[in-house]
Design a protein around this motif. Structure first.
Motif, PDB file in Angstrom:
ATOM      1  N   ASP A  47       0.849  -1.190   0.000  1.00 48.92           N
ATOM      2  CA  ASP A  47       0.000   0.000   0.000  1.00 48.92           C
ATOM      3  C   ASP A  47       0.885   1.239   0.000  1.00 48.92           C
ATOM      4  N   LEU A  75       2.121  -4.926  -7.096  1.00 52.27           N
ATOM      5  CA  LEU A  75       1.256  -4.682  -8.252  1.00 52.27           C
ATOM      6  C   LEU A  75       1.305  -5.852  -9.222  1.00 52.27           C
ATOM      7  N   ARG A 103      -8.723   0.282 -12.472  1.00 53.82           N
ATOM      8  CA  ARG A 103      -8.072   0.888 -11.302  1.00 53.82           C
ATOM      9  C   ARG A 103      -6.597   0.490 -11.241  1.00 53.82           C
ATOM     10  N   LEU A 104      -6.328  -0.780 -11.509  1.00 52.38           N
ATOM     11  CA  LEU A 104      -4.944  -1.254 -11.519  1.00 52.38           C
ATOM     12  C   LEU A 104      -4.125  -0.538 -12.580  1.00 52.38           C
ATOM     13  N   ASP A 139      -4.561   2.472 -13.749  1.00 54.70           N
ATOM     14  CA  ASP A 139      -4.256   3.825 -13.279  1.00 54.70           C
ATOM     15  C   ASP A 139      -3.139   3.805 -12.245  1.00 54.70           C
ATOM     16  N   THR A 140      -3.184   2.823 -11.342  1.00 47.54           N
ATOM     17  CA  THR A 140      -2.163   2.718 -10.304  1.00 47.54           C
ATOM     18  C   THR A 140      -0.800   2.415 -10.907  1.00 47.54           C
ATOM     19  N   THR A 144       1.002   5.388 -12.549  1.00 43.75           N
ATOM     20  CA  THR A 144       1.506   6.486 -11.720  1.00 43.75           C
ATOM     21  C   THR A 144       2.403   6.040 -10.571  1.00 43.75           C
ATOM     22  N   ALA A 145       2.471   4.755 -10.284  1.00 34.72           N
ATOM     23  CA  ALA A 145       3.226   4.281  -9.125  1.00 34.72           C
ATOM     24  C   ALA A 145       4.726   4.484  -9.325  1.00 34.72           C
ATOM     25  N   ARG A 201       6.778  -1.791 -14.977  1.00 35.40           N
ATOM     26  CA  ARG A 201       5.600  -1.020 -15.349  1.00 35.40           C
ATOM     27  C   ARG A 201       5.193  -1.345 -16.790  1.00 35.40           C
TER      28      ARG A 201
END
Length: 962
Positions: A74, A801, A831-832, A834-835, A838-839, A846
């Motif tokens: 998280d 992720l 949602r994943l 988007d995460t 930007t993570a 990525r």
């Protein structure tokens, strides 16, 4: 009835303002009743063990270890702050169905929690009262997927508290959810009736609204009513004094993005009870600090300091705040030990910065208030290990490392603390009765000496002096604005002042020699792995106002340019950020002159300085570089050299660096390439750097004649004008060997011309990962990398992720026959995506996840369309059957490419001889697909080129069955 309602109203006020544990002084007057029915006081270890064994042995729970306090999954959390954190994928429905987590049904554990920084921050309250802690243990039991729910959870809790721990039933009160009509939520009478059935008197079962008894994970996500068990401290003497012991949450809803509540397909139980508070009750103590979770530490503190024994006083009764200091030190050393055992170390950002603030707070209270000798704080680590090591073995494994880290940090901060105290004392003496402590000085204490601002405020509070908070806020805003502008400006534009051509000409005309900055290289590596930076004294030879005019003196908090005859500050050049720190006038240790930055102009180094008091040309000053900032730059600069070398190894010797910028926070590196880097190339570059870091190779530097450098194969230089002699930085190979005529060393390791400050060994970099990549122009790519703990955190996020994406893929592969579930899966994939976009995570990872998620999103959208078409087909079938009662109907709907949807309904009087599920299975099986449904209505899908042939099979099967 009216009296009962009034009593309930008063008790609600009692609950809403649940009391802190009272000080001994107040208890002497009220004389609490002893808990005669409680067995001999159990140790905290026994209480923890009893909880775990109760759920394992009596109720079949699986015991799981505490998660690390460093969140692995998280990125929004600084620290794990609740027992449920590690189970969030189950609550959110994103758990990988193949994982061990997915097999959990009923589990229990004791979770290490840290609440400091971010939304849940108890740091500033610790020590002031008898209840707050930065680290605590959360006992919890969970039931997933409806394994059990309210009745079992309440019964287990009541059994443990009253039968195992022996708490008298008349000391326990409970609350339940009173409903929320605007959201259509009825009161949780089920929980109320369960408690009444367990024998709790009705007057001790109280309803409350959503603020108290409806638990939510966040703005969206699983949520539900909760019921809380409270303990009455009064013992029947006077009004109830209730403190919460245990919270039982029943997750049965999901808060949607639009704010609405929808029932969860699966219900869960999530409970949490603080061990410290429970032990306080069971040991019949006045506060958590009186229990054996803290008493050994308080004893050790008394034995190692020159302070009187701990007496448990608070507020004005705590003269000199001695007891507050005891509590701060005891609490903080527990937190420091736990965090360091889990791999969170003091640093410059995020959780590491918070941990450093905690450590410095502890150092201040132990050294100044408790009069502890230097190095005392680390002597408490073995006490923590002795108390908590059996429950958390990582403490035993890492004891030596924790002691070393605490010792190093304490030694590094003590001199700054001493100087800060002198600055505060001198400033306070100059204030009028109603004057505020200047924000500029507090800001410099934080920025120059590393005193946390909250600690500065506390130290002033002890002197009855108020800090200029509004001024501090303004300074913070100005600093944020300056940082934002600096990121976009060229190096010479980053300071508010500079030396123009006229100023430089004037200096040269007067024969002023260039600044001697050789002291910037005056540092060494000690045997313990720490760096020691040499001292530097200098004379102010020029002062400049912000508009560039030479002046004789400056003061009153003004910014100015300071030119010295020599300096240890690194002036920004070669992509490396300038040093920062402070000056003091020789012989006056209690006034700091913060140095914001430094730039070089024609060999003259101009320092931008804030002058809170008078500073004059000719003053002798001592220079203090911010060592942590400098070390951060050194790590990034050496990492940049390794990155450049690794890129050339992977992409070819002609790969050229086009620019860079590095600071302690981040490394930016621009490289010219013929084509974008592939994921494999990015990964290979990272691994090459990490291998060099792991070898902990020495870094050599030397100044050599510029004419010797062009002939060296592989020697890297930028398109810059270098001085003669020029400084050479070589990793793993001495400079003389690397520059020898027949040497090929520069082809196999990093050898560069560079004026920057570097590590003396590569191991201090710790780790490196490339977290960003974007094209600047045709053929030029900008890479962004982080090192050390930031790199490890990026890898943790990337790994988490990856697991989430794998879980989504596994859910997709299972197939889904429910449109709602398919839509939820599609939203989860979005949602994943988007995460992942930007993570802060490895860039190669990525890219791979983005490709997988793109495919999953297409599959999810296709599945939704098929299911929606299937529902539409079923609807048509039902309509046809309604028109002709007693008829059985099967429809096929060709899709592209070659897909065929099937839906059927069988007349009621044909069942069970003839069922829709069997009919659809036979037809879809012939098409190589599958079907699902009931005896009356079913649907499915398959592949077929000849739909008429399939319909013929469907007719034949139906006629045979009928």
């Amino acid at each position: 009835m009216a009296a009962a309602l009034a009593a309930t109203g008063r008790l609600r006020q009692v609950l809403r303002g649940a009391p802190r544990w009272k000080s001994p002084c107040s208890r002497i007057r009220t004389r609490r009743r002893q808990l005669s029915s409680i067995p001999p006081q159990p140790s905290a270890s026994a209480v923890r063990t009893a909880f775990l064994h109760f759920f394992r042995d009596r109720h079949g729970h699986q015991l799981v270890p505490s998660a690390s306090v460093r969140p692995r999954s998280d990125p929004g959390l600084l620290f794990v702050n609740a027992g449920m954190n590690q189970f969030k994928p189950i609550f959110l429905g994103t758990v990988d169905p193949r994982s061990e987590l997915a097999r959990f049904r009923r589990v229990a554990n004791s979770q290490k929690c840290v609440r400091t920084g971010g939304r849940h921050n108890d740091l500033e309250d610790v020590g002031r009262d008898l209840s707050h802690h930065t680290f605590f243990e959360m006992l919890g039991n969970w039931a997933f997927g409806g394994e059990y729910f309210k009745e079992e959870a309440c019964s287990m809790a009541w059994e443990l508290l009253t039968q195992v721990y022996g708490i008298p039933q008349d000391r326990l009160w409970v609350t339940y959810f009173d409903g929320n009509p605007p959201e259509g939520l009825a009161p949780d009478y089920e929980s109320r009736d369960i408690w009444l059935g367990l024998g709790v008197p009705s007057i001790q079962v109280l309803p409350f609204g959503p603020l108290e008894n409806f638990w939510e994970m966040g703005e969206t996500g699983p949520c539900g009513p909760c019921t809380e068990i409270h303990y009455d401290l009064s013992g029947g003497l006077g009004p109830p004094q209730l403190v919460e012991l245990w919270n039982l949450v029943f997750m049965q809803y999901n808060r949607e993005a639009d704010g609405s509540l929808q029932p969860l397909p699966q219900r869960h139980v999530d409970t949490g009870m603080g061990l410290e508070r429970l032990v306080t009750v069971l040991q019949n103590k006045h506060s958590t600090y009186d229990t054996d979770l803290f008493s050994p530490l308080l004893t050790a503190i008394h034995q190692g300091c020159r302070a009187p024994p701990y007496q448990g006083r608070v507020g004005v009764a705590d003269e000199g705040r001695t007891d507050m200091a005891y509590r701060v030190v005891a609490d903080h050393i527990r937190t420091l030990s736990i965090c360091m055992a889990d791999g969170v170390y003091p640093g410059m950002s995020g959780a590491s910065l918070v941990l450093r603030q905690i450590l410095r707070r502890a150092v201040r209270f132990s050294s100044e208030v408790l009069q502890a000798p230097p190095g005392f704080l680390s002597s408490l680590v073995p006490v923590v290990v002795e108390m908590l090591g059996d429950a958390y073995p990582e403490l035993q494994k890492n004891t030596a490392q924790i002691i070393n880290l605490v010792t190093e940090e304490e030694n590094a901060f003590l001199s700054s603390l001493e100087r800060g105290l002198r600055v505060i004392e001198r400033t306070v003496q100059q204030l009028g009765p109603s004057d505020l402590f200047p924000a500029e000085i507090a800001w410099s204490l934080s920025g120059s000496l590393g005193l946390p601002l909250d600690l500065v405020g506390l130290m002033l509070e002890e002197k009855s002096v108020q800090l200029d908070s509004a001024g501090l806020q303004q300074l913070a805003q100005e600093e944020a604005r300056r940082r934002s502008q600096a990121q976009q400006a060229k190096p010479a534009e980053k300071l508010e002042l500079h030396l123009d051509v006229h100023a430089l000409g004037h200096l040269q005309k007067q024969g002023v020699p260039p600044t001697d900055d050789s002291s910037k290289y005056n540092y060494s590596l000690l045997p313990n792995g720490c760096y020691e930076f040499g001292a530097c004294e200098a004379e102010i030879i020029r002062l400049y106002s912000l508009d560039g005019v030479a002046i004789g003196s400056v003061g009153g908090g003004q910014r100015c340019g300071v030119l010295l005859d020599k300096t240890s500050f690194y002036a920004e050049q070669g992509g490396q950020a300038s040093d920062r720190g402070y000056l003091i006038r020789k012989g006056q240790q209690d006034v700091l002159f913060p140095v914001i930055g430094a730039q070089t102009y024609g060999g003259f180094i101009l320092h931008e300085v804030i002058a809170p008091e008078t500073l004059k040309v000719g003053d002798q000053v001592q220079l203090y570089v911010d060592e942590e900032w400098r070390l951060g730059c050194m790590k990034k600069h050496t990492a940049a050299h390794l990155l450049s070398w690794a890129l050339r190894q992977e992409l070819g010797p002609d790969t050229e660096q086009c620019g860079s910028h590095l600071s302690p926070e981040r490394l930016r590196f621009d490289v010219a390439t013929l084509a974008p880097l592939t994921s494999k190339q990015l990964q290979a570059v990272e691994e090459a750097v990490r291998e060099a870091v792991g070898r902990d190779e020495p870094v050599y530097t030397a100044e050599v004649a510029l004419e010797l450098t062009p002939r060296v194969p592989g020697l890297r230089s930028l398109d810059e004008i270098y001085p003669d002699p020029v400084r050479v930085v070589s990793v793993g190979v001495p400079v003389a060997s690397a520059l020898a005529p027949a040497s090929q060393a520069a082809l196999h390791t990093s050898v560069e011309l560079c004026c920057g400050t570097h590590l003396l060994r590569t191991g201090a970099i710790g780790d490196l990962t490339i977290v960003g990549e974007r094209p600047l122009s045709k053929g030029i790519i900008r890479l962004v990398a982080v090192t050390g703990e930031q790199a490890q955190q990026a890898r943790d996020i990337g790994q988490h992720l990856t697991q989430e994406v794998e879980a989504a893929a596994a859910r997709m592969s299972q197939g889904n026959q429910d449109v709602g579930e398919a839509q939820r899966l599609s939203k989860d994939v979005g949602r994943l995506s988007d995460t992942v976009d930007t993570a802060v995570m490895p860039q190669w990872q990525r890219r791979e996840l983005q490709a997988v998620l793109k495919r999953l999103q297409r599959r999810a959208n296709t599945a939704i369309r098929k299911l929606e078409m299937g529902l539409l087909l079923v609807k048509v079938v039902k309509q046809l059957c309604e028109r002709v009662p007693g008829t059985s109907v099967l429809l096929l709907s060709p899709q592209t490419p070659g897909k065929v949807l099937c839906a059927c309904q069988v007349a009621q009087d044909a069942v069970p001889t003839f069922t829709a599920e069997t009919w659809a299975s036979v037809v879809c099986g012939h098409m190589g697909g599958k079907a699902w449904g009931s005896r009356v209505v079913a649907q499915g899908a398959g592949n077929a080129g000849d739909v008429e042939a399939v319909l013929s099979i469907a007719r034949s099967f139906a006629l045979n069955q009928l």
